[in-house]
Design an enzyme around this catalytic site. Structure first.
Site, short mmCIF file in Angstrom:
data_model
loop_
_atom_site.label_atom_id
_atom_site.label_comp_id
_atom_site.label_asym_id
_atom_site.label_seq_id
_atom_site.Cartn_x
_atom_site.Cartn_y
_atom_site.Cartn_z
N TYR A 143 -21.85 1.25 -55.04
CA TYR A 143 -22.98 1.08 -54.77
C TYR A 143 -24.13 1.83 -55.35
CZ TYR A 143 -21.34 -1.19 -50.22
OH TYR A 143 -19.77 -2.49 -50.03
N LYS A 193 -7.14 0.49 -55.50
CA LYS A 193 -6.58 -0.97 -56.05
C LYS A 193 -6.08 -0.27 -57.35
CE LYS A 193 -6.22 -5.13 -56.20
NZ LYS A 193 -4.96 -6.41 -55.61
N ASP A 225 -5.15 -5.25 -50.51
CA ASP A 225 -5.29 -6.23 -49.88
C ASP A 225 -3.91 -6.24 -49.37
OD1 ASP A 225 -4.00 -4.80 -52.41
OD2 ASP A 225 -3.30 -7.40 -53.51
N ASP A 249 -15.68 -0.04 -46.25
CA ASP A 249 -16.88 -0.48 -45.65
C ASP A 249 -16.30 -1.26 -45.00
OD1 ASP A 249 -19.33 -1.31 -44.83
OD2 ASP A 249 -20.51 -2.05 -46.91
N ASP A 253 -14.48 -1.71 -40.45
CA ASP A 253 -15.35 -2.76 -39.88
C ASP A 253 -13.63 -3.39 -38.93
OD1 ASP A 253 -17.77 -2.08 -40.32
OD2 ASP A 253 -18.60 -3.84 -41.03
#
Ligand code: NAD
Length: 362
Positions: A143, A193, A225, A249, A253
């Protein structure tokens, strides 16, 4: 030992104005019961501050926050201010506070209250007993990484973002996760990852190195994943999930939805010295001013503040027990209501939690 602390209380907009007073009453009750002195100082933030001063984060509010031991925030935003340009919008206040207070870590617990198991979209046997904490890096990663932007090339437009982490950024967020795990079940699962991304390879190396200072905490590594799958398949395997800004992020959620309602969940942003505590939801303009908002996420944010900023574990647990007791008695705000339960408003839910907390003395 009795503590003396100063807390900046920023109620903000919409339901923030309704849920914050409930949280402050709970805080005052804990102070009275345990002999602490918590002084609340109030300031405008978000749309409320724009109306009063023309700025979402006036300098006086920032000074108030910086001069306090912790910040309690309700919510910001609403349709009234949606036409403003990006820099002047209420939500800018959150970014300003994060930046100015150096809040580089976001802690989001997802705990299922057994009474609310039916509010989740997942089966009861999968979600029963989940109690996890997502620790997300908040100020680095893709970001913020450079280069970024959209550029014109001979072959057409090209969009670029850069995932970048330094050893220092990874080290400090890893310490947050391991320290938090010591207040819980002492298991950190670091999500990356590393099979594809070099920045993740470094993440894994540095987290492994920091772990050497926490031999009493177990460390596991998992690819993102797989984690997205495991959260739905077997969420009870997790205690603390440590991850990057982007992965956090998304995963926070996903974890929040396991528990059913947005009105239930608190969060903490931590960093240098002053932590900021707020519910995960926004200002909920569709229900604001009607005394129907669920104050539990806000009240549970007070518990997080006591635990993570002031190290008052027993006081934090007393608030969480009071919330659970009121739910066990069948009281619900409308967002978590189910057949056979008693629907109450914001103030009554707050008052019932307060009653339980005070009854703890007797
Ligand atoms: P929202 O979280 O405010 O509301 C989403 C839905 O959840 C709505 O249906 C709302 O009624 C419900 N809800 C939220 N909190 C609830 C509570 N305590 N009790 C019962 N129901 C609750 O998200 P949104 O509608 O996308 O955004 C509204 C405004 O809030 C926007 O201006 C947005 O930018 C802002 N926002 C602020 C924050 C923050 O302050 N941290 C976070 C997200 C959104």
């Amino acid at each position: 030992m009795p503590l003396t602390k100063r807390i900046a209380v920023l109620a903000g907009d919409g339901v923030g104005q309704e849920i914050v007073p409930q949280a402050v009453s709970v805080l005052e009750a804990v102070a009275k019961r345990c002999g602490h002195t918590f002084t609340c100082v109030y300031g405008p933030v978000g749309g409320e501050a724009i109306d009063k001063t023309g700025m979402p984060l006036p300098p006086e509010t920032l000074t108030l926050a910086k001069g306090s031991d912790a910040v309690l925030l309700g919510a910001v935003g609403g349709p009234k201010w949606e036409g403003l340009n990006y820099e002047q919008r209420p939500e800018r206040a959150l970014l300003g506070l994060r930046e100015q207070l150096g809040l580089f870590g976001n802690l989001r617990p997802a705990k299922l209250y057994p009474e609310l198991a039916d509010a989740s979209t997942l089966k009861r046997e999968v979600i029963e007993g989940i109690d996890l904490l997502v620790v997300r890096e908040l100020t680095g990663g893709i970001y913020f990484g450079k280069p970024k932007g959209i550029e014109r090339t001979e072959a057409g437009l090209r969009g670029i973002n850069t995932e970048v982490y330094t050893e220092e950024e990874i080290t400090r967020i890893a310490h947050v996760a391991f320290t938090a795990a010591r207040k819980r079940r002492r298991l950190v699962t670091s999500i990356d990852k590393a099979n594809v991304l070099e920045s993740s390879e470094l993440w894994r190396q540095v987290v492994t190195e920091v772990h050497r200072q926490y031999p009493d905490v177990e460390l596991r590594h998992m690819y993102v994943d797989n984690c997205a799958m495991q959260l739905i398949r077997n969420p009870r395997q997790f205690d603390v999930l440590l991850t990057t800004n982007l992965f956090g992020d998304i995963l926070s959620d996903e974890a929040a939805m396991l528990t059913g309602s947005i009105g239930m969940l608190p969060s903490a942003s931590v960093g240098a010295t002053v932590g900021m505590y707020e519910p995960i939801h926004g200002s909920a303009p569709d229900i604001a001013g009607k005394n129907v908002a669920n104050p539990i996420g806000m009240i549970a944010s007070v518990a997080m503040m006591l635990r993570y900023s002031f190290d008052l574990e027993q006081e934090a647990e007393s608030i969480e027990r009071a919330i659970q007791a009121v739910l066990a008695q069948g009281y619900r705000t409308q967002d978590i209501a189910s057949p056979g339960t008693t629907v109450v408003g914001t103030t009554e839910m707050g008052a019932r939690i307060l009653d339980h907390l005070q009854a703890g003395d007797r």
